[in-house]
Design a protein around this motif. Structure first.
Motif, short mmCIF file in Angstrom:
data_model
loop_
_atom_site.label_atom_id
_atom_site.label_comp_id
_atom_site.label_asym_id
_atom_site.label_seq_id
_atom_site.Cartn_x
_atom_site.Cartn_y
_atom_site.Cartn_z
N PHE A 119 0.83 -1.15 -0.16
CA PHE A 119 0.18 0.04 -0.03
C PHE A 119 0.88 1.15 -0.15
N HIS A 120 1.90 1.34 0.81
CA HIS A 120 2.80 2.33 0.79
C HIS A 120 3.65 2.52 -0.34
N LEU A 155 -11.66 11.92 3.07
CA LEU A 155 -11.37 11.02 1.90
C LEU A 155 -12.94 10.46 1.44
N SER A 156 -13.11 10.18 0.32
CA SER A 156 -14.18 9.31 -0.07
C SER A 156 -13.61 8.39 -1.23
N CYS A 157 -13.97 7.23 -1.27
CA CYS A 157 -13.52 6.09 -2.06
C CYS A 157 -14.43 5.49 -2.85
N ALA A 158 -14.22 5.01 -4.14
CA ALA A 158 -15.28 4.22 -4.72
C ALA A 158 -14.49 3.38 -5.76
N PRO A 159 -15.06 2.10 -5.87
CA PRO A 159 -16.06 1.17 -5.08
C PRO A 159 -15.40 0.83 -3.77
N VAL A 160 -16.27 0.03 -3.04
CA VAL A 160 -16.03 -0.45 -1.69
C VAL A 160 -14.66 -1.03 -1.53
N GLU A 161 -14.25 -2.04 -2.59
CA GLU A 161 -12.93 -2.54 -2.53
C GLU A 161 -11.69 -1.64 -2.17
N PRO A 217 -6.32 0.29 4.03
CA PRO A 217 -6.04 1.06 5.20
C PRO A 217 -5.40 2.55 4.91
N TRP A 218 -6.34 3.24 4.63
CA TRP A 218 -5.79 4.64 4.31
C TRP A 218 -5.38 5.44 5.37
N GLU A 219 -5.83 5.08 6.63
CA GLU A 219 -5.35 5.90 7.71
C GLU A 219 -4.04 5.55 8.06
N ALA A 220 -3.46 4.52 7.51
CA ALA A 220 -1.92 4.19 7.86
C ALA A 220 -1.02 5.18 6.61
N TRP A 221 -1.52 5.89 5.87
CA TRP A 221 -0.97 6.74 4.67
C TRP A 221 -0.05 7.73 5.48
N ASP A 222 1.16 7.59 5.54
CA ASP A 222 2.03 8.94 6.15
C ASP A 222 2.35 9.69 5.02
N ILE A 223 1.58 10.60 4.76
CA ILE A 223 1.60 11.40 3.62
C ILE A 223 3.23 12.26 3.71
#
Length: 220
Positions: A107-108, A140-146, A151-157
């Motif tokens: 993910f990162h 943050l809004s995402c589509a589709p549900v997948e 784990p977007w909260e883990a994104w250390d921008i």
């Protein structure tokens, strides 16, 4: 117009590519497109399976009991064995931790792609200049549900841009429909609380239930 300390980030997956739309301030916007790797979906499914394998076979009687819960019998605390197998709880735990690490690494790596550099840099720039005690907010809004399940909260921008002030990521639905309540509804409505405590596999939620019941006079 968004609050100066807020962003809106929309992420949409379509035909194997993700469209990132970042908006902030006075109608400012950044848009980029990024390939979505199938390996990320594979890592998520492997983590999901490892999570289910671990908690479906979780044995509360193998853990140290809470001494404050003396009223509950050993029978109530004993885990119910669904079946036998060759994997020990330690093996399942190890598999879960490894799957989680692999998911976060994939993910990162994806979010560090050069296509997202301008978006990351703009968020970090405003975060560095942000004043006040409250953190910078990203809706943050995402589509589709997948895509939403990642784990977007883990994104250390801001990691690559040095020390910046905290950033709070808040999930919001893609479509918002607000209904105006009547005056009578506004007068009688109380705060509503949704509590998700888990299932009954040897877990004791008596203290949580008691705490919720104590709020019955002011909330639903």
């Amino acid at each position: 117009m968004l609050h100066p300390s807020s962003f809106r980030l929309n992420v949409q997956l379509l035909n194997g590519s993700c469209l990132f739309e970042l908006s902030w301030g006075n109608s400012q916007q950044l848009v980029t497109q990024l390939h979505y790797p199938n390996t990320l979906t594979d890592c998520y499914r492997q983590w999901q399976q490892a999570y289910l394998n671990y908690y479906k076979n979780y044995r509360p009687d193998l853990t140290t009991p809470d001494p404050s819960e003396k009223t509950q019998s050993n029978k109530e605390l004993r885990g119910r064995l669904k079946g036998a197998g060759s994997f020990s709880p330690h093996d399942r735990r190890t598999a879960l931790v490894q799957a989680q690490q692999e998911l976060l690494a994939a993910f990162h790596h994806w979010l560090r792609s050069r296509e997202l550099y301008k978006i990351r840099a703009e968020i970090a720039r405003i975060a560095k200049s942000h004043r006040g005690d409250s953190p910078l907010q990203i809706f943050l809004s995402c589509a589709p549900v997948e895509l939403e399940r990642l784990p977007w909260e883990a994104w250390d921008i801001g990691e690559e841009f040095g020390e910046i002030k905290p950033i709070r990521l808040i999930r919001v639905p893609v479509n918002l429909q607000v209904e105006i309540a009547s005056e009578s509804q506004q007068l009688r409505r109380r705060a509503r609380i949704l509590a998700i405590l888990g299932d009954d596999r040897g877990l004791n939620f008596q203290r949580e239930q008691t705490a919720l019941q104590s709020l019955s006079g002011v909330a639903e």
